[in-house]
Scaffold this motif. Structure first.
Motif, short mmCIF file in Angstrom:
data_model
loop_
_atom_site.label_atom_id
_atom_site.label_comp_id
_atom_site.label_asym_id
_atom_site.label_seq_id
_atom_site.Cartn_x
_atom_site.Cartn_y
_atom_site.Cartn_z
N VAL A 187 -3.64 5.23 7.87
CA VAL A 187 -3.30 4.97 6.63
C VAL A 187 -4.14 5.85 5.56
O VAL A 187 -5.51 5.73 5.91
N PRO A 188 -3.89 6.83 4.57
CA PRO A 188 -4.64 7.34 3.95
C PRO A 188 -5.51 6.67 2.87
O PRO A 188 -4.90 5.72 2.37
N VAL A 189 -6.53 7.13 2.76
CA VAL A 189 -7.31 6.19 1.62
C VAL A 189 -7.23 6.86 0.39
O VAL A 189 -7.51 8.11 0.02
#
Length: 146
Positions: free
Chosen positions: A16-18
């Motif tokens: 999951v990209p931050v």
């Protein structure tokens, strides 16, 4: 099984990209009770929340009774439970691109309703099973004497 689930959870968390949005400004939120009243007044949100709660209850009931169903009705045994759970997870993972494409083409609401109907149909199919169903599935089912 715990290693598969744990590995999947870790892989999902790491993939999951931050991204952070702007921080909310102080004093822009209504206080707690006023915020709850605002949520309760939002009819579409409450319908969606109610649907989600009932889906969680339905899923929990099916998950809890699934092993007993496979053991006592289908006669699949514990190995059958593992095979069916693993195959169900693989099919779910492979079907994700189809659901994403369907969501883009038909809209999220329509795709959601299609998913609910398919889930209910699959759940209702349990009512038609008997021990002979298990015997037709790779030799599962009660032992038969000739």
């Amino acid at each position: 099984m715990a290693l598969v689930i744990g590995g999947t959870m870790i892989a999902t968390a790491l993939s999951v990209p931050v991204q952070h949005g702007p921080a909310p400004r102080a004093g822009t939120h209504p206080p707690g009770p006023a915020q709850l009243r605002a949520l309760a007044a939002n009819r579409p949100f409450m319908i969606l929340l109610g649907a989600k709660v009932f889906q969680y209850l339905a899923f929990a009931a099916m998950a809890a009774s699934g092993l007993l169903y496979l053991l006592n009705v289908i006669g699949a045994g514990y190995s059958g439970q593992i095979v069916l759970t693993l195959s169900g997870n693989v099919v779910t993972a492979l079907a994700m691109p189809l659901w994403v494409r369907s969501g883009r083409r038909l809209g999220k609401r329509t795709t959601y309703l299609i998913g609910v109907v398919l889930y209910c149909t699959a759940a209702l199919s349990w009512l038609t099973a008997d021990p002979d169903t298990g015997a037709a599935c790779s030799g599962w089912g009660p032992e038969r004497s000739s």
